[in-house]
Design a protein around this motif. Structure first.
Motif, PDB file in Angstrom:
ATOM      1  N   LYS A  91     115.991  -0.170  72.723  1.00 24.97           N
ATOM      2  CA  LYS A  91     116.907   0.001  74.236  1.00 24.97           C
ATOM      3  C   LYS A  91     116.224   1.187  75.304  1.00 24.97           C
ATOM      4  O   LYS A  91     116.485   2.418  74.591  1.00 24.97           O
ATOM      5  N   VAL A  92     116.558   0.697  76.383  1.00 29.97           N
ATOM      6  CA  VAL A  92     115.871   1.898  77.691  1.00 29.97           C
ATOM      7  C   VAL A  92     116.852   2.438  77.374  1.00 29.97           C
ATOM      8  O   VAL A  92     118.257   2.386  77.941  1.00 29.97           O
ATOM      9  N   TYR A  93     117.064   4.281  77.568  1.00 33.71           N
ATOM     10  CA  TYR A  93     118.137   4.654  77.891  1.00 33.71           C
ATOM     11  C   TYR A  93     117.722   5.808  78.848  1.00 33.71           C
ATOM     12  O   TYR A  93     119.254   6.613  78.649  1.00 33.71           O
ATOM     13  N   LYS A  94     116.753   6.165  79.358  1.00 29.79           N
ATOM     14  CA  LYS A  94     116.398   6.721  80.254  1.00 29.79           C
ATOM     15  C   LYS A  94     115.553   6.881  81.316  1.00 29.79           C
ATOM     16  O   LYS A  94     115.061   5.877  80.718  1.00 29.79           O
ATOM     17  N   TRP A  95     116.160   7.130  82.771  1.00 25.10           N
ATOM     18  CA  TRP A  95     115.028   6.423  83.591  1.00 25.10           C
ATOM     19  C   TRP A  95     115.132   7.356  85.028  1.00 25.10           C
ATOM     20  O   TRP A  95     116.737   7.391  85.496  1.00 25.10           O
ATOM     21  N   VAL A  96     114.141   8.697  84.577  1.00 26.67           N
ATOM     22  CA  VAL A  96     114.005   9.697  85.584  1.00 26.67           C
ATOM     23  C   VAL A  96     112.407  10.155  86.501  1.00 26.67           C
ATOM     24  O   VAL A  96     111.607   9.188  86.426  1.00 26.67           O
ATOM     25  N   GLU A  97     113.195   9.296  88.183  1.00 27.52           N
ATOM     26  CA  GLU A  97     112.148   9.873  89.147  1.00 27.52           C
ATOM     27  C   GLU A  97     112.055  11.607  88.750  1.00 27.52           C
ATOM     28  O   GLU A  97     112.777  12.033  89.348  1.00 27.52           O
ATOM     29  N   GLU A  98     110.524  11.172  88.657  1.00 28.93           N
ATOM     30  CA  GLU A  98     109.985  12.745  88.425  1.00 28.93           C
ATOM     31  C   GLU A  98     109.251  13.299  90.575  1.00 28.93           C
ATOM     32  O   GLU A  98     109.888  12.447  91.085  1.00 28.93           O
ATOM     33  N   LYS A  99     110.245  14.494  90.809  1.00 22.67           N
ATOM     34  CA  LYS A  99     109.728  15.008  91.644  1.00 22.67           C
ATOM     35  C   LYS A  99     108.853  14.477  92.157  1.00 22.67           C
ATOM     36  O   LYS A  99     107.419  14.234  91.399  1.00 22.67           O
ATOM     37  N   GLU A 100     107.703  14.092  93.612  1.00 22.03           N
ATOM     38  CA  GLU A 100     106.943  14.207  94.366  1.00 22.03           C
ATOM     39  C   GLU A 100     105.733  15.142  94.083  1.00 22.03           C
ATOM     40  O   GLU A 100     105.944  16.294  94.409  1.00 22.03           O
ATOM     41  N   LYS A 101     104.580  14.898  93.329  1.00 19.36           N
ATOM     42  CA  LYS A 101     103.600  15.325  93.334  1.00 19.36           C
ATOM     43  C   LYS A 101     102.390  15.024  93.524  1.00 19.36           C
ATOM     44  O   LYS A 101     101.007  16.134  93.766  1.00 19.36           O
ATOM     45  N   GLY A 102     102.320  14.021  93.799  1.00 14.98           N
ATOM     46  CA  GLY A 102     101.551  13.703  95.070  1.00 14.98           C
ATOM     47  C   GLY A 102     102.012  12.367  95.945  1.00 14.98           C
ATOM     48  O   GLY A 102     102.911  11.871  96.205  1.00 14.98           O
ATOM     49  N   PRO A 103     100.491  11.229  96.423  1.00 15.88           N
ATOM     50  CA  PRO A 103     100.802  10.579  97.822  1.00 15.88           C
ATOM     51  C   PRO A 103     102.135   8.881  96.760  1.00 15.88           C
ATOM     52  O   PRO A 103     102.201   8.535  97.359  1.00 15.88           O
ATOM     53  N   THR A 104     101.781   8.998  94.640  1.00 15.66           N
ATOM     54  CA  THR A 104     102.184   8.094  94.710  1.00 15.66           C
ATOM     55  C   THR A 104     103.692   8.701  93.875  1.00 15.66           C
ATOM     56  O   THR A 104     103.528   9.744  93.228  1.00 15.66           O
ATOM     57  N   PRO A 105     104.050   8.464  94.246  1.00 15.34           N
ATOM     58  CA  PRO A 105     106.168   8.345  92.955  1.00 15.34           C
ATOM     59  C   PRO A 105     105.259   8.254  91.244  1.00 15.34           C
ATOM     60  O   PRO A 105     104.757   7.011  91.206  1.00 15.34           O
ATOM     61  N   LEU A 106     106.112   8.947  90.833  1.00 16.14           N
ATOM     62  CA  LEU A 106     106.405   8.831  88.979  1.00 16.14           C
ATOM     63  C   LEU A 106     108.016   8.527  88.723  1.00 16.14           C
ATOM     64  O   LEU A 106     108.856   8.808  89.335  1.00 16.14           O
ATOM     65  N   VAL A 107     107.705   7.602  88.031  1.00 12.33           N
ATOM     66  CA  VAL A 107     109.346   7.835  86.798  1.00 12.33           C
ATOM     67  C   VAL A 107     109.031   7.480  85.870  1.00 12.33           C
ATOM     68  O   VAL A 107     107.593   7.644  84.772  1.00 12.33           O
ATOM     69  N   SER A 108     109.669   8.637  84.421  1.00 12.32           N
ATOM     70  CA  SER A 108     109.205   8.204  83.090  1.00 12.32           C
ATOM     71  C   SER A 108     110.628   7.764  82.873  1.00 12.32           C
ATOM     72  O   SER A 108     111.454   7.811  82.940  1.00 12.32           O
ATOM     73  N   VAL A 109     110.342   6.956  81.726  1.00 14.44           N
ATOM     74  CA  VAL A 109     110.882   5.846  80.748  1.00 14.44           C
ATOM     75  C   VAL A 109     111.153   6.371  79.727  1.00 14.44           C
ATOM     76  O   VAL A 109     109.718   6.286  79.465  1.00 14.44           O
ATOM     77  N   TYR A 110     112.554   6.178  79.256  1.00 14.31           N
ATOM     78  CA  TYR A 110     112.842   6.486  77.438  1.00 14.31           C
ATOM     79  C   TYR A 110     112.760   5.073  77.013  1.00 14.31           C
ATOM     80  O   TYR A 110     114.149   5.235  77.458  1.00 14.31           O
ATOM     81  N   VAL A 111     112.469   5.239  75.462  1.00 10.76           N
ATOM     82  CA  VAL A 111     113.141   4.195  74.930  1.00 10.76           C
ATOM     83  C   VAL A 111     113.447   4.488  73.831  1.00 10.76           C
ATOM     84  O   VAL A 111     112.688   4.970  72.990  1.00 10.76           O
ATOM     85  N   SER A 112     114.513   4.119  73.254  1.00  5.84           N
ATOM     86  CA  SER A 112     114.666   4.981  71.369  1.00  5.84           C
ATOM     87  C   SER A 112     114.968   3.163  71.126  1.00  5.84           C
ATOM     88  O   SER A 112     115.416   2.152  70.950  1.00  5.84           O
TER      89      SER A 112
END
Length: 144
Positions: A91-112
């Motif tokens: 199950k996906v339990y967390k979705w975190v938008e990372e602070k912009e560190k460049g031209p493309t935004p990043l997201v971290s997805v966590y699954v257990s």
């Protein structure tokens, strides 16, 4: 339905030390989407080596056109499991938008996967089908 499919290279195994006898944490880098992945794998069942290439698929269902019910039911006919050597359901339990560190935004997805964890960091456009609270199969096979 396959939400994400890629080839990853194992860059590190148990970087912070081995915590469990039968489980290793793999640090991987994807080839096609330039993503970082950290995946816990039961290496007693599926041994993995440094620099090994793995084909990874994240799927919401094992059958094309058959919605997932939340429990595994064997269906006659072909399944995504037929093409892979190792599978986990979680199950996906967390979705975190990372602070912009460049031209493309990043997201971290966590699954257990019942205590075995996975983190994928990359472009949100590639990870859009990994919905928070969504159920997911992780399928793996060795390449080459």
């Amino acid at each position: 339905m396959i939400a994400l499919e890629d080839i990853v290279t194992v860059k590190n195994i148990d970087r912070e030390g081995k915590k469990f006898d039968k489980v290793s944490r793999l640090d991987c880098r994807s080839e096609n989407y330039d993503m970082e992945m950290v995946i816990d794998v039961n290496t007693d069942l599926y041994p993995v080596k440094l620099n090994e290439k793995l084909s990874i698929a994240l799927a919401t269902s094992l059958q094309q056109g058959v919605p997932e019910t939340g429990t595994y039911e064997a269906h006659p006919g072909p399944s995504l499991l037929d093409a892979y050597d190792y599978a986990m359901y979680g199950k996906v339990y967390k979705w975190v938008e990372e602070k912009e560190k460049g031209p493309t935004p990043l997201v971290s997805v966590y699954v257990s996967f019942g205590g075995l964890l996975m983190m994928i960091k990359g472009d949100p456009r590639q990870l859009k089908d990994l919905e928070p609270e969504g159920r997911m199969y992780l399928l793996m096979r060795k390449v080459g």
